[in-house]
Design a protein around this motif. Sequence first.
Motif, PDB file in Angstrom:
ATOM      1  N   MET A 197      23.626 -29.494 -17.271  1.00  0.00           N
ATOM      2  CA  MET A 197      23.021 -28.731 -18.047  1.00  0.00           C
ATOM      3  C   MET A 197      22.257 -27.626 -17.339  1.00  0.00           C
ATOM      4  N   MET A 198      22.208 -26.324 -17.425  1.00  0.00           N
ATOM      5  CA  MET A 198      21.355 -25.455 -16.877  1.00  0.00           C
ATOM      6  C   MET A 198      20.077 -25.062 -17.592  1.00  0.00           C
ATOM      7  N   HIS A 199      19.004 -24.626 -16.680  1.00  0.00           N
ATOM      8  CA  HIS A 199      17.682 -24.259 -17.344  1.00  0.00           C
ATOM      9  C   HIS A 199      18.077 -22.873 -18.101  1.00  0.00           C
ATOM     10  N   LEU A 200      17.696 -22.767 -19.193  1.00  0.00           N
ATOM     11  CA  LEU A 200      17.826 -21.492 -19.814  1.00  0.00           C
ATOM     12  C   LEU A 200      16.385 -20.695 -19.771  1.00  0.00           C
ATOM     13  N   PRO A 201      16.563 -19.630 -18.975  1.00  0.00           N
ATOM     14  CA  PRO A 201      15.123 -18.827 -18.518  1.00  0.00           C
ATOM     15  C   PRO A 201      14.431 -18.873 -19.623  1.00  0.00           C
ATOM     16  N   TYR A 202      13.199 -18.635 -19.466  1.00  0.00           N
ATOM     17  CA  TYR A 202      11.958 -18.683 -20.564  1.00  0.00           C
ATOM     18  C   TYR A 202      11.968 -17.270 -21.128  1.00  0.00           C
ATOM     19  N   GLU A 203      12.577 -16.183 -20.242  1.00  0.00           N
ATOM     20  CA  GLU A 203      12.755 -14.847 -20.698  1.00  0.00           C
ATOM     21  C   GLU A 203      13.494 -14.859 -21.840  1.00  0.00           C
ATOM     22  N   GLN A 204      14.713 -15.354 -21.752  1.00  0.00           N
ATOM     23  CA  GLN A 204      15.678 -15.397 -22.774  1.00  0.00           C
ATOM     24  C   GLN A 204      15.051 -16.564 -24.038  1.00  0.00           C
ATOM     25  N   ARG A 205      14.455 -17.525 -23.833  1.00  0.00           N
ATOM     26  CA  ARG A 205      14.086 -18.426 -24.995  1.00  0.00           C
ATOM     27  C   ARG A 205      12.556 -17.790 -25.716  1.00  0.00           C
ATOM     28  N   LEU A 206      11.777 -17.260 -24.893  1.00  0.00           N
ATOM     29  CA  LEU A 206      10.573 -16.711 -25.566  1.00  0.00           C
ATOM     30  C   LEU A 206      10.771 -15.375 -26.060  1.00  0.00           C
ATOM     31  N   GLY A 207      11.619 -14.563 -25.419  1.00  0.00           N
ATOM     32  CA  GLY A 207      11.927 -13.139 -25.832  1.00  0.00           C
ATOM     33  C   GLY A 207      10.829 -12.006 -25.189  1.00  0.00           C
ATOM     34  N   HIS A 208      10.247 -12.393 -24.100  1.00  0.00           N
ATOM     35  CA  HIS A 208       9.624 -11.483 -23.652  1.00  0.00           C
ATOM     36  C   HIS A 208       9.458 -11.924 -21.974  1.00  0.00           C
ATOM     37  N   LYS A 209       8.885 -11.010 -21.098  1.00  0.00           N
ATOM     38  CA  LYS A 209       8.729 -11.036 -19.627  1.00  0.00           C
ATOM     39  C   LYS A 209       7.583 -12.219 -19.243  1.00  0.00           C
ATOM     40  N   ALA A 210       7.569 -12.451 -18.184  1.00  0.00           N
ATOM     41  CA  ALA A 210       6.672 -13.718 -17.862  1.00  0.00           C
ATOM     42  C   ALA A 210       5.339 -12.784 -17.533  1.00  0.00           C
ATOM     43  N   ASP A 211       4.194 -13.644 -17.995  1.00  0.00           N
ATOM     44  CA  ASP A 211       2.796 -12.848 -17.894  1.00  0.00           C
ATOM     45  C   ASP A 211       2.236 -12.775 -16.426  1.00  0.00           C
ATOM     46  N   PHE A 212       2.294 -13.715 -15.524  1.00  0.00           N
ATOM     47  CA  PHE A 212       1.891 -13.637 -14.413  1.00  0.00           C
ATOM     48  C   PHE A 212       2.714 -14.821 -13.355  1.00  0.00           C
ATOM     49  N   ARG A 213       2.446 -14.526 -12.087  1.00  0.00           N
ATOM     50  CA  ARG A 213       2.993 -15.310 -10.884  1.00  0.00           C
ATOM     51  C   ARG A 213       2.228 -16.367 -10.259  1.00  0.00           C
ATOM     52  N   VAL A 214       2.402 -17.350  -9.798  1.00  0.00           N
ATOM     53  CA  VAL A 214       1.496 -18.112  -8.883  1.00  0.00           C
ATOM     54  C   VAL A 214       2.213 -18.417  -7.839  1.00  0.00           C
ATOM     55  N   LYS A 215       1.431 -18.948  -6.688  1.00  0.00           N
ATOM     56  CA  LYS A 215       2.036 -19.733  -5.805  1.00  0.00           C
ATOM     57  C   LYS A 215       1.122 -21.038  -5.846  1.00  0.00           C
ATOM     58  N   TYR A 216       1.949 -22.072  -5.823  1.00  0.00           N
ATOM     59  CA  TYR A 216       1.494 -23.415  -6.104  1.00  0.00           C
ATOM     60  C   TYR A 216       1.918 -24.468  -5.022  1.00  0.00           C
ATOM     61  N   LYS A 217       1.156 -25.728  -5.140  1.00  0.00           N
ATOM     62  CA  LYS A 217       1.527 -26.770  -4.145  1.00  0.00           C
ATOM     63  C   LYS A 217       1.213 -27.999  -4.902  1.00  0.00           C
ATOM     64  N   PHE A 218       2.226 -28.678  -5.181  1.00  0.00           N
ATOM     65  CA  PHE A 218       2.004 -30.059  -5.590  1.00  0.00           C
ATOM     66  C   PHE A 218       1.171 -31.242  -4.840  1.00  0.00           C
ATOM     67  N   ILE A 219       0.256 -31.838  -5.591  1.00  0.00           N
ATOM     68  CA  ILE A 219      -0.359 -32.854  -4.778  1.00  0.00           C
ATOM     69  C   ILE A 219       0.510 -34.094  -4.581  1.00  0.00           C
ATOM     70  N   ASP A 220       0.450 -34.757  -3.568  1.00  0.00           N
ATOM     71  CA  ASP A 220       1.289 -36.093  -3.585  1.00  0.00           C
ATOM     72  C   ASP A 220       0.617 -37.155  -3.968  1.00  0.00           C
ATOM     73  N   HIS A 221       1.208 -38.194  -3.976  1.00  0.00           N
ATOM     74  CA  HIS A 221       0.916 -39.341  -5.023  1.00  0.00           C
ATOM     75  C   HIS A 221      -0.395 -40.119  -4.361  1.00  0.00           C
ATOM     76  N   LYS A 222      -0.441 -39.891  -3.012  1.00  0.00           N
ATOM     77  CA  LYS A 222      -1.272 -40.792  -2.439  1.00  0.00           C
ATOM     78  C   LYS A 222      -2.617 -40.101  -2.381  1.00  0.00           C
ATOM     79  N   ASN A 223      -2.528 -38.598  -2.770  1.00  0.00           N
ATOM     80  CA  ASN A 223      -3.758 -37.815  -2.969  1.00  0.00           C
ATOM     81  C   ASN A 223      -4.062 -37.726  -4.623  1.00  0.00           C
ATOM     82  N   GLY A 224      -3.552 -38.456  -5.245  1.00  0.00           N
ATOM     83  CA  GLY A 224      -3.497 -38.664  -6.707  1.00  0.00           C
ATOM     84  C   GLY A 224      -2.838 -37.736  -7.684  1.00  0.00           C
ATOM     85  N   GLY A 225      -1.754 -37.192  -7.181  1.00  0.00           N
ATOM     86  CA  GLY A 225      -0.721 -36.448  -7.822  1.00  0.00           C
ATOM     87  C   GLY A 225       0.534 -37.100  -8.451  1.00  0.00           C
ATOM     88  N   ARG A 226       1.625 -36.517  -8.688  1.00  0.00           N
ATOM     89  CA  ARG A 226       2.620 -37.257  -9.336  1.00  0.00           C
ATOM     90  C   ARG A 226       3.347 -38.120  -8.273  1.00  0.00           C
TER      91      ARG A 226
END
Length: 126
Positions: free
Chosen positions: A1-30
């Motif tokens: 199954m493919m992801h349905l883009p939120y623009e289609q699901r929510l009916g408007h465009k994205a509010d903002f954009r971020v750059k992210y970095k996930f925290i590794d498990h040994k440092n308390g993350g997922r």
Amino acid sequence: MMHLPYEQRLGHKADFRVKYKFIDHKNGGRKQLPFQGIRSDFSYDEGNSVYIIWPEFEDENGNVVLENDKPVAVEGTALMWIVIPERRGIHKEMIKVGTKCFFREGIITASCEVIEVLNLFSNPTQ
């Protein structure tokens, strides 16, 4: 199954954009990286205030990742979607280029920074 883009699901465009970095498990993350479509919470600090703002991960070319059966990149960019329109006013005060923020799933799972304000001021507030 493919992801349905939120623009289609929510009916408007994205509010903002971020750059992210996930925290590794040994440092308390997922333990494992999430898949596209994760509905993590969002916060501006390490305190207890969390908001329903969903990330939608992009590939290295800025396209929405449509595969939801493999983990997203450990770091990259994501479109951000304020899910409760009535709360958009609060975020208009907080979201600016350079704002530091976090993805949360009970624990902080990623650190983020706002890199672009998109449609925050034109999206519906109700």
